[in-house]
Design a protein around this motif. Structure first.
Motif, PDB file in Angstrom:
ATOM      1  N   SER A  11       0.853  -1.187   0.000  1.00  0.00           N
ATOM      2  CA  SER A  11       0.000   0.000   0.000  1.00  0.00           C
ATOM      3  C   SER A  11       0.885   1.232   0.000  1.00  0.00           C
ATOM      4  CB  SER A  11      -0.869   0.044   1.257  1.00  0.00           C
ATOM      5  OG  SER A  11      -1.451  -1.203   1.497  1.00  0.00           O
ATOM      6  N   PHE A  13       0.925   5.418   0.953  1.00  0.00           N
ATOM      7  CA  PHE A  13       0.271   6.531   1.652  1.00  0.00           C
ATOM      8  C   PHE A  13       1.076   7.771   1.317  1.00  0.00           C
ATOM      9  CE2 PHE A  13      -0.321   2.622   3.983  1.00  0.00           C
ATOM     10  CZ  PHE A  13      -1.692   2.582   4.143  1.00  0.00           C
ATOM     11  N   GLY A  15       1.207  10.691   2.789  1.00  0.00           N
ATOM     12  CA  GLY A  15       1.686  11.564   3.866  1.00  0.00           C
ATOM     13  C   GLY A  15       0.884  12.843   3.972  1.00  0.00           C
ATOM     14  N   LYS A  16      -0.081  13.058   3.055  1.00  0.00           N
ATOM     15  CA  LYS A  16      -0.900  14.274   3.115  1.00  0.00           C
ATOM     16  C   LYS A  16      -2.313  13.950   3.566  1.00  0.00           C
ATOM     17  CE  LYS A  16       1.712  16.423  -0.649  1.00  0.00           C
ATOM     18  NZ  LYS A  16       2.416  15.227  -1.216  1.00  0.00           N
ATOM     19  N   THR A  17      -2.826  12.781   3.141  1.00  0.00           N
ATOM     20  CA  THR A  17      -4.135  12.343   3.610  1.00  0.00           C
ATOM     21  C   THR A  17      -4.014  10.901   4.086  1.00  0.00           C
ATOM     22  OG1 THR A  17      -4.884  11.348   1.553  1.00  0.00           O
ATOM     23  CG2 THR A  17      -5.229  13.719   1.790  1.00  0.00           C
ATOM     24  N   ALA A  18      -5.099  10.403   4.691  1.00  0.00           N
ATOM     25  CA  ALA A  18      -5.079   9.045   5.222  1.00  0.00           C
ATOM     26  C   ALA A  18      -5.428   8.015   4.144  1.00  0.00           C
ATOM     27  CB  ALA A  18      -6.044   8.920   6.391  1.00  0.00           C
ATOM     28  N   ALA A  19      -5.673   8.466   2.905  1.00  0.00           N
ATOM     29  CA  ALA A  19      -6.117   7.543   1.859  1.00  0.00           C
ATOM     30  C   ALA A  19      -5.052   6.488   1.566  1.00  0.00           C
ATOM     31  CB  ALA A  19      -6.444   8.316   0.596  1.00  0.00           C
ATOM     32  N   ARG A  20      -5.535   5.256   1.291  1.00  0.00           N
ATOM     33  CA  ARG A  20      -4.619   4.172   0.967  1.00  0.00           C
ATOM     34  C   ARG A  20      -4.751   3.844  -0.514  1.00  0.00           C
ATOM     35  NH1 ARG A  20      -5.259  -1.835   3.193  1.00  0.00           N
ATOM     36  NH2 ARG A  20      -7.141  -1.610   1.960  1.00  0.00           N
ATOM     37  N   PRO A  60       4.523  -5.631   7.834  1.00  0.00           N
ATOM     38  CA  PRO A  60       4.913  -5.103   6.529  1.00  0.00           C
ATOM     39  C   PRO A  60       6.201  -4.293   6.652  1.00  0.00           C
ATOM     40  CG  PRO A  60       3.005  -3.935   7.389  1.00  0.00           C
ATOM     41  CD  PRO A  60       3.251  -5.093   8.303  1.00  0.00           C
ATOM     42  N   LEU A  62       8.206  -1.034   6.034  1.00  0.00           N
ATOM     43  CA  LEU A  62       7.908   0.379   5.792  1.00  0.00           C
ATOM     44  C   LEU A  62       9.066   0.995   5.013  1.00  0.00           C
ATOM     45  CD1 LEU A  62       5.691  -0.235   7.795  1.00  0.00           C
ATOM     46  CD2 LEU A  62       6.290   1.815   9.063  1.00  0.00           C
ATOM     47  N   HIS A  64      10.215   4.613   3.354  1.00  0.00           N
ATOM     48  CA  HIS A  64       9.890   6.037   3.303  1.00  0.00           C
ATOM     49  C   HIS A  64      10.539   6.695   2.093  1.00  0.00           C
ATOM     50  CE1 HIS A  64       8.004   6.123   7.253  1.00  0.00           C
ATOM     51  NE2 HIS A  64       8.932   5.249   7.618  1.00  0.00           N
ATOM     52  N   ASP A  67       9.649  12.539  -0.481  1.00  0.00           N
ATOM     53  CA  ASP A  67       8.525  13.474  -0.579  1.00  0.00           C
ATOM     54  C   ASP A  67       7.518  13.306   0.566  1.00  0.00           C
ATOM     55  OD1 ASP A  67       7.363  11.079  -1.167  1.00  0.00           O
ATOM     56  OD2 ASP A  67       6.473  11.707  -3.075  1.00  0.00           O
ATOM     57  N   HIS A  70       5.003   7.053   1.958  1.00  0.00           N
ATOM     58  CA  HIS A  70       5.662   5.800   2.315  1.00  0.00           C
ATOM     59  C   HIS A  70       4.885   4.600   1.808  1.00  0.00           C
ATOM     60  CE1 HIS A  70       2.853   5.391   5.750  1.00  0.00           C
ATOM     61  NE2 HIS A  70       3.231   4.130   5.793  1.00  0.00           N
ATOM     62  N   GLU A  72       3.927   0.426   2.488  1.00  0.00           N
ATOM     63  CA  GLU A  72       3.912  -0.688   3.426  1.00  0.00           C
ATOM     64  C   GLU A  72       3.858  -1.953   2.577  1.00  0.00           C
ATOM     65  OE1 GLU A  72       0.911  -0.147   6.465  1.00  0.00           O
ATOM     66  OE2 GLU A  72       1.639   1.869   6.931  1.00  0.00           O
TER      67      GLU A  72
END
Lengths: 342, 379
Positions: A11, A13, A15-20, A60, A62, A64, A67, A70, A72
């Motif tokens: 997945s 992410f 880093g600006k929203t929680a959307a996956r 998972p 991680l 990073h 920008d 990140h 997973e």
């Protein structure tokens, strides 16, 4: 680097929203990394913009990016290996520590070391440290601690002595003879103690003798001499203060090792350890007492008679407490010790 | 809201649908634990801050909710600083009392003034170093509110010590008794105030937590727990008397009867200690998290005190039998039970949650330490 193609699912992410976002990271056979996102063309990512984290077997991985986004990635060990092969720099810190933790031999070795370290700490280091620390304690503090303890005992446990003046003078004279060789002043206190025969040594050079102990030995000054010499031994070796230091160090160690798990368990080593150290202190005070009695031409065998009597009482009460839970060594052994030649 | 400390609005929630999964393994954590402990001892405790980060990283990254894991990104240096400060305060506290009562009272006063600030700092630190789906949590409680919430608790906690050391008057003992009773009665209220302060000021990204538990809910748990303790103590007393009588009849007046009664007493004291502990842990975990909502995400917690007791008892037994080696396995087992009883609404309803612009500085480099004291206080 040519290692064959790998496709890592995971997945993303931003880093600006929680959307996956479901993505795949392809490592092609030229060692290039391509990020495949749904609904857009694959992007090539530079390994220098990536930062790996420690890989665990069942979590998972991680990864990073510069920008702030990140990934997973599933199957962390495989993903970690593939990315390292592709030239992604390893986790900046604790790479060695992580390697150690992945190795069972290192873990077992660490454990063996741990047990040895704790044992060494307990057997040598702690008593040694306490011995070093004790002279560093200013004598003002020792006096303050002793006086405070004396006050507390007087308000909670003891009442004034009811011994006749002449008997007290006799014992006091013997005490002064025993302490004559010392540079500092020792004070002897007579007290009544409803819980029975006892003698106590406190920091700040206080010795307390209970009426009940005098009665227990039928006022035999020869026997009391041995008891007083023993208490002087405690003071000479600063056992009170060493006990305080060792007990607090042990309980600190106990809570460091298992405190976050159970606070009751954590106090156990301190309590048991204290009893053990206390047995050692008693033996040390016995040795001092024996030496002092011999030096001043008193008969140590008198003290042995005292322990015979103690043993009789213990036998009558039934042997309740195993020696590990006892703060004093076996009376039979102590009697034998005091019968030894000067 | 009239009271900023206590006020939180009730949200409309989605039904909890996904369960938290904890995928940590005892065997793997055992190796991390033993290496951590060894390095901590070798460095005389300095490594403990790094060890804490690794331990929390292990637990957070193995906690999965709706296809994503949590992460812990604290800098060990901050933790080390916090620990050094805590240690200095603790040593000062011990030493001062041995020096003179007045010095002790002085240090106690210093602690009373410093603690709310340190606890506030610690809450902020924990929140902003916890991440999920690339967003940091945050804690927006003010220092002023921290003092308002913690001060009664601290006055009640330290007050008696101060009174006893400053006035040696025998009437002080009486007063200490009353203050202690008042403290026990105030405990639920103080606990509720503290929890509200924390839960109401937390946020995930830019979405604030909403907390709807009332002080009365806390009081109810406390009442049941303390009530059970009193009943347990009475039952324990009756049981011990019976056992003593019975064993004296069977074994006669002597050692074995006493040892038997002693062992039984120890065993039942231990079980009741674990039971009360499990009860409070389970009930408060349920109360706090079921009444907490993040945006429209609601949480459910089906932890059971009896099952928690079973886990705790087995853990303790194994830890004793293995002389401590089982401890990392026990930690994993406990975490699994406590985490996997949590259920949450689908997190995708949170897709719109955005990062707070100021959170993004607290990134990889840690330059987000806006304050000098970016630290966690914990011993």
């Amino acid at each position: 680097m040519n290692t064959g193609e790998v496709s890592l699912n995971g997945s993303r992410f931003d880093g600006k929203t929680a959307a996956r976002e479901e993505v795949a990271l392809h490592v092609n056979n030229r060692g290039e990394l391509w990020l495949v996102r749904q609904g857009s063309a694959a992007q090539c990512v530079a390994t220098a913009t990536m930062r790996l984290t420690e890989s665990f077997e069942h979590a998972p991985l991680l990864v990073h990016f510069a920008d702030g986004s990140h990934l997973e990635l599933a199957d962390a060990p495989a993903a970690h290996a593939a990315l390292l092969r592709a030239g992604v720099p390893p986790a900046p810190h604790n790479g060695m520590v992580a390697a150690l933790a992945r190795d069972w031999r290192a873990a077992v070795l660490a454990l063996v070391f741990l047990v040895a370290a704790v044992a060494a700490f307990y057997v040598w280091l702690l008593p040694g440290l306490a011995q070093v620390a004790v002279p560093l304690v200013p004598s003002v503090w020792k006096t303050a601690i002793g006086d405070a303890a004396m006050r507390q005992l007087d308000t909670t446990l003891f009442t004034p002595s009811t011994l006749p003046e002449s008997q007290r003078a006799e014992i006091q004279q013997r005490f002064d003879e025993l302490a004559a060789g010392e540079r500092v002043k020792y004070s002897l206190h007579f007290r009544h103690f409803s819980k029975g025969p006892n003698a106590v040594a406190l920091p700040g050079n206080h010795v307390i003798l209970t009426d009940e102990l005098v009665a227990f030995v039928q006022g035999d000054v020869g026997v009391i001499t041995g008891v007083l010499a023993h208490e002087l031994g405690h003071i000479k070796h600063e056992h009170g203060l060493r006990m305080v230091i060792q007990a607090s160090a042990l309980s600190m160690l106990g809570s460091a090792l298992i405190g976050d798990y159970s606070s009751i368990l954590a106090t156990l080593p301190a309590v048991l350890g204290q009893l053990h150290y206390s047995r050692e202190f008693e033996a040390e005070a016995d040795t001092y007492s024996h030496g002092l009695l011999c030096a001043l031409d008193f008969d140590p065998a008198k003290t042995a008679d005292f322990f015979d009597q103690v043993q009789k009482i213990q036998d009558a009460a039934g042997k309740l407490v195993p020696s590990y839970l006892q703060s004093h060594p076996d009376s039979v052994k102590r009697a034998t010790f005091f019968r030894s030649k000067c | 809201m009239a009271e900023p400390v206590l006020g939180c609005a009730e949200p409309t929630l989605e039904a909890p649908a996904v369960r938290v999964r904890f995928t940590g393994s005892g065997a793997e954590y055992f190796r991390i634990w033993s290496v951590n402990l060894t390095l901590t001892i070798l460095t005389l405790g300095l490594y403990s801050a790094w060890a804490k980060v690794r331990r929390l990283q292990y637990f957070y990254r193995h906690t999965e909710l709706d296809g994503a894991v949590f992460d812990y990104v604290a800098s060990p240096q901050g933790i080390l600083l916090g620990r050094v400060i805590a240690l200095v305060l603790l040593v000062l506290y011990y030493v001062a009392f041995q020096y003179s009562p007045q010095a002790g009272a002085g240090v106690t006063a210093l602690l009373m003034v410093a603690l709310p600030y340190l606890l506030w700092q610690s809450n902020r630190f924990k929140a902003r170093n916890t991440r999920y789906r690339g967003l940091a949590f945050g804690f927006d409680g003010t220092v002023g509110d921290a003092y308002r919430v913690y001060l009664p608790a601290i006055v009640v906690g330290f007050g008696p010590t101060l009174v006893v050391t400053l006035w040696h008057d025998p009437r002080a003992n009486n007063m200490v008794l009353w203050v202690s009773i008042a403290a026990i009665l105030m405990l639920p209220v103080l606990h509720a105030m503290y929890r509200r302060y924390v839960q109401c000021n937390l946020r995930y990204g830019d979405t604030p937590f909403v907390f709807s538990a009332r002080p009365a809910d806390f009081a109810a748990v406390w009442a049941w727990g303390l009530g059970a303790m009193v009943v347990g103590a009475i039952g324990f007393f009756i049981l011990m008397t019976l056992v003593m009588r019975l064993s004296m009849v069977i074994a006669g007046k002597g050692a074995s009867a006493l040892i038997g009664a002693f062992a039984l007493g120890l065993l039942s004291a231990w079980i009741s200690y674990l039971l009360i502990g499990s009860y409070f842990t389970a009930r408060f975990q349920t109360l706090v998290w079921e009444r907490t909502a993040v945006g429209t995400i609601g949480l459910r917690c089906d932890i059971g005190a009896w099952r928690l007791l079973r886990v705790q008892m087995l853990n303790t037994l194994w830890v004793i039998l293995t002389l401590g080696i089982y401890r990392p396995f026990a930690a994993i087992r406990l975490a699994r039970y406590r985490l996997e009883c949590m259920t949450a609404s689908h997190v995708r309803t949170l897709d719109g949650v955005a990062a707070r612009p100021d959170d993004r500085r607290v990134g990889a480099t840690g330059e987000g330490a806006a304050e000098f004291f970016d630290m966690d206080v914990g011993i």
